[in-house]
Design an enzyme around this catalytic site. Structure first.
Site, PDB file in Angstrom:
ATOM      1  CB  CYS A  43      -0.915  -0.027   1.211  1.00 23.86           C
ATOM      2  SG  CYS A  43      -1.658   1.563   1.577  1.00 23.86           S
ATOM      3  CE  LYS A  52      -4.751   5.652  -5.942  1.00 23.02           C
ATOM      4  NZ  LYS A  52      -4.838   4.193  -5.852  1.00 23.02           N
ATOM      5  CB  ALA A 119       9.523 -14.086   9.064  1.00 23.71           C
ATOM      6  N   GLY A 185      -8.594  -3.768 -15.265  1.00 23.79           N
ATOM      7  CA  GLY A 185      -9.161  -3.638 -13.918  1.00 23.79           C
ATOM      8  C   GLY A 185      -8.824  -2.266 -13.362  1.00 23.79           C
ATOM      9  CE1 TYR A 186      -7.260  -0.848  -7.126  1.00 22.24           C
ATOM     10  CE2 TYR A 186      -8.156  -3.019  -7.589  1.00 22.24           C
ATOM     11  CZ  TYR A 186      -7.368  -2.195  -6.822  1.00 22.24           C
ATOM     12  OH  TYR A 186      -6.678  -2.691  -5.764  1.00 22.24           O
ATOM     13  N   GLY A 277      -4.162  -8.654 -11.960  1.00 25.56           N
ATOM     14  CA  GLY A 277      -4.634  -9.095 -10.651  1.00 25.56           C
ATOM     15  C   GLY A 277      -3.485  -9.321  -9.690  1.00 25.56           C
ATOM     16  NE  ARG A 278      -1.434  -6.633  -4.871  1.00 31.91           N
ATOM     17  CZ  ARG A 278      -0.177  -6.222  -5.065  1.00 31.91           C
ATOM     18  NH1 ARG A 278       0.150  -5.596  -6.177  1.00 31.91           N
ATOM     19  NH2 ARG A 278       0.745  -6.444  -4.173  1.00 31.91           N
ATOM     20  CB  ALA A 325      -4.914  -0.733   2.364  1.00 30.86           C
ATOM     21  CG  HIS A 449     -25.382  24.812  -0.920  1.00 29.48           C
ATOM     22  ND1 HIS A 449     -25.623  24.100  -2.073  1.00 29.48           N
ATOM     23  CD2 HIS A 449     -25.336  26.118  -1.291  1.00 29.48           C
ATOM     24  CE1 HIS A 449     -25.735  24.931  -3.088  1.00 29.48           C
ATOM     25  NE2 HIS A 449     -25.557  26.170  -2.646  1.00 29.48           N
TER      26      HIS A 449
END
Lengths: 470, 440
Positions: A43, A52, A119, A185-186, A277-278, A325, A449
């Site tokens: 992320c 972003k 790990a 996809g996105y 995809g992931r 995330a 408003h």
């Protein structure tokens, strides 16, 4: 060999893992977190945040480029802009770096010990970490697996050379002249649109009949319109077949494509971004040593994120869809509290999802089709931004807010929106669903408003049959 | 759009009313022409009421268990076109309609005593005047909720419940759309949180009211009548059926075709029927119906043996007519035919009535002795108990014999114990020496 014993060991310092560790630390649980990379995971380092940043830079560049044309309705005139992507990436890296140290600081403040390294499970209670200074064995009463996910690679388009994943796309030093995006996809559309705004000739190759297939057609229509305005070519029903390399990288490379009507085509590209995809990261850390039950390719968990082995929890992308995330963060927080002895279980109503295309898409709860599938009658209220003053002043009249509710008691089941900046409305949408709001609750809340949020109230009013501004 | 009223058709059999036993539709359903709307029951047969038109159900005019007069409106439908009701008369006609099948309908005023005891109906079942709302999922979810149904509550309320160990599905919500608030949790805790904890053994307080309708009601009424009117005397005797069983086995093995057709497999029942026919020829007063109101015993020459049979729906009694004129095979074939018809529900009213004496058998379940209830207004019933091998003392030793008990009840108003004993002893003799059954 050094040994550490602790109450809670978190493997992976992505948004799920670090939130879990911080919360556990706050609650006084003796916690260790292991991470091989920088804190923040996909992320923060190669996902949400850097993308972003890049999308923002692209938007700004696009705005100015638009103004430079001399036809800007706002009357702003500028000279032709240029983009130094290296500098953009440097700026982006600065943000990431600040957040990296922010997370590290938060972990430290919460009293969490961070171990850098890879790990590997020895058994259900013991993990061995390969650190720079040697092997470190950690024994823990409870272990949380938060190893996340990785981009899916296509066997005929392996990453390397001109073929890149989103990670490399976020670190390019110059804007590709021709960018082929495999996967509509996105992620593919967010980055594809950003590069288009920065000047790339972008072609999106999607195997399904439509892009953004998880959203309904009505919701994605404004995005398709914008793709066309940006000159992005969208090939649907088209399959990427491989790479045709005719020379040096970036010189005459092309993506081989089988089009919807079965013909072979070449898409000229100096970069090919694969975003199909992931996949959960379930290999390389000794899952075979502990043999946890799976649910498909994911680790199977219950409503307390417990795996099939006592004392081992799993959270985030490694546990399934939606791989977001904020889902991982909520799971991490919950597991920390469970470990601290609190009674908790997963009872969330809605996990909002945002697609940062232009315009943005937000969904929370059920779509109209999903709500209809429940069997009862439903009401739908939709309010277009064309009738919203704030949207007009922002030059963002495309899009709408849509509210789906039960017809009998007006309980809101789902909310969707498409439009400029609607990602910020996700907070209101999530809150409404989580609180069990009815249409009357939304309609009865004063919405300031002039904001685009008024569209939310109006959509609820529309569903009740008395919208005020349409 | 118009309205179409369906009246209870004449279901035949010369009856003036029928009991509604089943609705196949509910308000709001869309039905096609010929779709079954309801089932009504006359004396013993069930008749389905089909829809003559396509339409949407607006109103149902009776509840299960109600007795509805022939010609009463029972269903109103919204149909395309005009329908068969004038629009302006609809609103007026509707509230009257349910009161029409008058004698058993719910009356909110409980003053007038009724001729027959009927369950008290809540007055709420007077239907809405014209358009009934469509059936929907319950608008306000109550508690406890179904498995999987998420109770409506804000995150803070959910957290409070989780910490207090309360299963929110058990908590009724007082808010809009049944939302549970903090005050609902407090009220629930004050009432007794022990109900909330899901322990292994759950306390159950529910009571399910099952209305006795249809065949079960017929059985209930008939049994109550028989037991309240007839002073029963029950006589139990054991019978050695070893010889009979040998004969039966031989006959079944032989399988000689009779009259060009395969002979039915013999059970013990046709032998018992033949034995009863012979015994009745000596004691014709046992083959009778007692009209106790008129004080007359109708002694029948024809012997019509009712065979009490268990069916998926309940107890019915098909009748083997003129057993005196049937031989062993005939009796067996008729019993088989009737049993099949009764089990499949296709037995006619005629096949289910007109008995003059009855046999009841629980077959292999049989038990040692039973107290059969006389099939009112008959005067005798013969009950068959389970056959089993028992040791019998023959004077020098115990020998294994196939033994079977008969438990027979008699109307003591017209049959004395002595007569009853003579009848059963005669049957015993005939069954123990089966050749006698065939000697005229």
């Amino acid at each position: 060999m050094k040994e550490i014993s602790c109450k809670l060991l978190v493997i992976g310092a992505g948004p799920g893992g670090y939130v879990c560790a911080i919360r556990a630390g706050q609650l006084g649980v003796d916690t260790v977190i292991v991470e091989v990379g920088k804190p923040g995971g996909t992320c923060l380092n190669v996902g949400c945040i850097p993308s972003k940043a890049l999308i923002h830079a692209a938007e700004e560049f696009d705005k100015v480029a638009h103004m430079a044309g001399g036809k800007d309705p706002l009357g702003i005139k500028v000279g032709a802009p240029t983009l130094d992507l290296t500098r953009t990436v440097f700026w982006k890296d600065g943000i990431v770096s600040r957040l990296n140290s922010g997370v590290a600081g938060l972990l430290k403040k919460a009293g969490v010990k961070t171990v850098h390294g890879w790990a590997t499970f020895r058994d259900g209670k013991t993990v061995e970490v390969e650190t720079e200074t040697g092997s470190q064995v950690i024994r823990a009463e409870t272990v949380v697996i938060a190893t996340g996910s990785a981009p899916v690679e296509l066997p005929f388009l392996p990453f390397g050379g001109p073929v890149i994943s989103s990670t490399e796309a976020l670190a390019l030093s110059e804007v590709p002249k021709k960018l082929a995006v495999v996967g509509g996809g996105y992620i593919g559309l967010e980055l594809g649109m950003a590069f288009a705004k920065m000047g790339a000739k972008v072609t999106v190759v999607e195997a399904l009949p439509r892009v953004l297939a998880q959203y309904d057609a009505e919701l994605t229509r404004p995005v398709l319109k914008r793709l066309s305005e940006l000159g992005v070519e969208v090939m649907t029903g088209a399959k990427a077949k491989g790479l045709s390399t005719q020379g040096q990288m970036g010189k005459g490379d092309a993506l081989l494509v089988e089009t919807a009507d079965g013909k072979n085509a070449k898409v000229a590209a100096d970069r090919i971004l694969v975003t199909v995809g992931r996949k959960p990261l379930t290999e390389g850390w000794g899952l075979e040593q502990i043999d946890l039950d799976r649910s498909g390719k994911f680790i199977r968990i219950d409503d307390q994120c417990r795996t099939s082995m006592r004392g081992i929890h799993a959270i985030g992308d490694v546990t399934g869809e939606p791989m977001l995330a904020h889902r991982a963060m909520a799971q991490g927080e919950m597991v920390a509290e469970i470990v601290a002895g609190h009674k908790r279980s997963w009872d969330k109503r809605a996990i909002p999802a945002i697609c940062f295309t232009d315009p943005e898409l937000v969904t929370a709860g059920l779509s109209p089709e999903e709500a209809k599938a429940l069997g009862g009658e439903i009401k739908i209220g939709q309010f277009p931004f064309a009738a919203n003053g704030r949207a007009m002043t922002r030059q963002g009249e495309d899009g709408f807010v849509r509210v789906v509710a039960r017809a009998d008691n007006h309980l809101v089941l789902g909310i969707q929106a498409v439009g400029q900046g609607v990602s910020e409305l996700s907070a209101a949408f999530g809150l409404a669903l989580e609180m069990g709001a009815r249409l009357e609750d939304i309609a009865g809340t004063i919405h300031a408003h002039p904001t685009q949020g008024e569209g939310f109230q109006e959509a609820a009013l529309k569903a009740l049959g008395h919208a005020l501004h349409i | 759009m118009g309205e179409y009223v369906i009246k209870l058709p004449d279901v035949g059999e010369g009856v003036a009313e029928a009991e509604l036993v089943e609705w196949h539709v509910k308000i709001g359903d869309l039905v096609r022409e010929d779709a079954v709307l309801a089932a009504v029951m006359t004396d013993k047969a069930t008749v389905e009421i089909p829809s003559p038109v396509d339409g949407e159900i607006l109103w149902l005019g009776a509840e299960i268990g109600d007795t509805v007069a022939i010609g009463s409106p029972i269903v109103r439908l919204k149909v395309a076109g005009e329908g068969n009701v004038k629009a302006d008369s609809t609103a007026k006609a509707a509230p009257k309609a349910p009161a029409k099948p008058a004698e058993v309908k719910a009356e909110p005023v409980p003053s007038a005593p009724k001729s027959a005891p009927k369950p008290v109906e809540p007055p709420a079942r007077v239907p809405p005047p014209v358009v009934a709302p469509k059936a929907r999922p319950p608008s306000v979810p109550g508690a406890p909720r179904a498995e999987g149904e998420k109770p409506l509550a804000s995150p803070a309320v959910r957290l409070r419940a989780r910490e207090a160990g309360i299963d929110l599905r058990q908590v009724p919500g007082s808010g809009p759309a049944g939302r549970i608030g903090h005050e609902d949790i407090e009220a629930f805790l004050a009432r007794g949180p022990q109900l909330a904890r899901a322990t292994g053994l759950a306390r159950k307080d529910g009571v399910e009211d099952i209305k006795i309708v249809g065949l079960r009601r017929k059985i209930a009424e008939k049994m109550a009548l028989a037991k309240s009117r007839i002073p029963h005397i029950t006589y139990v005797e054991e019978i050695d059926v070893t010889a009979l069983e040998e004969l039966r086995a031989t006959l079944n093995k032989e399988k000689r075709p009779a009259k060009g057709t395969e002979r039915p497999k013999l059970t013990l029942l046709p032998f018992l029927m033949r034995a009863m026919v012979k015994a009745i020829s000596d004691q014709p007063n046992l083959n009778a119906l007692f009209d106790d109101e008129a004080g007359i015993v109708h002694q029948h020459e024809g012997i019509h043996i009712g065979i009490a049979a268990q069916t998926p729906n309940g107890l019915v009694v098909p009748v083997v007519k003129h057993a005196e004129a049937r031989d062993l095979w005939d009796c067996a074939a008729e019993v088989n035919r009737l049993a099949d018809a009764a089990k499949s529900g296709t037995a006619t009213r005629d096949e289910l009535s007109g008995s003059t004496i009855t046999i009841t058998s629980l077959g292999a379940m049989g038990g040692v002795a039973t107290t059969p209830v006389i099939n009112y207004p008959e005067v005798a019933i013969v009950g068959v108990n389970k056959m089993m091998v028992r040791p019998v003392w023959d004077g020098t030793q115990f020998i294994p014999r196939k033994m079977m008990n008969l438990s027979s009840s008699f109307d003591h108003r017209v049959i004395d114990g002595w007569d009853a004993a003579v009848f059963v002893q005669r049957i015993k003799t005939l069954l123990e020496t089966p050749a006698l059954i065939f000697v005229d």
